[in-house]
Motif scaffolding. Sequence first.
Motif: not given
Length: 340
Positions: A117, A121, A137, A142
């Motif tokens: 994740t 991001i 995620f 993300a």
Amino acid sequence: MRTILTGTALLAAAGLLAGCTSSGETEDVVDQGTSSDENAASGDTVVIGFSGPAADHGWLGAINSGAQAAASSFNDVELKVAEGTNDANAQIAAVETFINEGVDAIVLLPTDGAALTEVAIKAMEAGIPVINVDREFSSPFAARTTVLGDNYGMGVSAGTYICEQLDGNEDAVVAEIAGIDSLPLTQDRSQGFADALADCGLEVTARVAADFTVAGGEAAASQLLSANPQIDALWNHDDDQGVGVLAAINSAGRDEFFMVGGAGSKNAMEAIQADDSVLKATVIYPSTQAADGVALARLIAQGKTMSDLITPSVPTRIVLDAPVVTKDNVDQFIDLAFES
């Protein structure tokens, strides 16, 4: 260019093409999206990074080959493929490389959604849209778009088919061979199955868990068969482990029940075609998800939309269908089946 967007809801119904004014009259809604012809036309070259787990299962192998085949079908897509891995740190490093290279989009089937994740991001914050495939995620920030199979829907489809075949026999013995019980996907499949059976007055009488492998499927099935001398219907969650399940069934000489598989392997579909085993159906868990992800990544990077939608952007979440494949419709699905 025909893309593989199976299972996506088509919202271009006639009623959506008109809106009401304050006077009660209707007016046309302007379609702000791109057409099929516009989507098929070549655009600026899109560089897509693709990363997935190691192909240690037939379905995962099909995921990887499907992504590459989809990319090859477009003359304006360049696919950079990271080596498949089940090591979350190695996959994080691969995504970091894509970010540093400045790819236009990333299609990512994470070995562990939560572990990937943060780096996803990071890619999104760098302006690189991430298309999340299969394993979600832990943050909505993300991914630009998430493409999922329907695990709960698989259970519902299997349970509904079994209800139809048993035709109101509320005394029927229904067995289940699950995958790895600790995984949310297995829990979702089992819950959908139980819910669908309950709708027709049935329940799971006997249940064992396996591990998505041939050996695990054979061992689990042997245990199940030994403990249950009479079975009317059996759902096995996964067609790869189903190879072992069928071996155990044949070894035990059991044929008093019918079996439903899961995921949609070529082996399973060929058995369904031949109609010479207890396996009578399988429920699709699309191995086209990464191919869909590549097609969507191209549209997103080029500022295009899904041509059948009025809304001028690609949806943020797409859940693919979980149809039941039987002898009657297997010809429609076998070309997309994966090799076990």
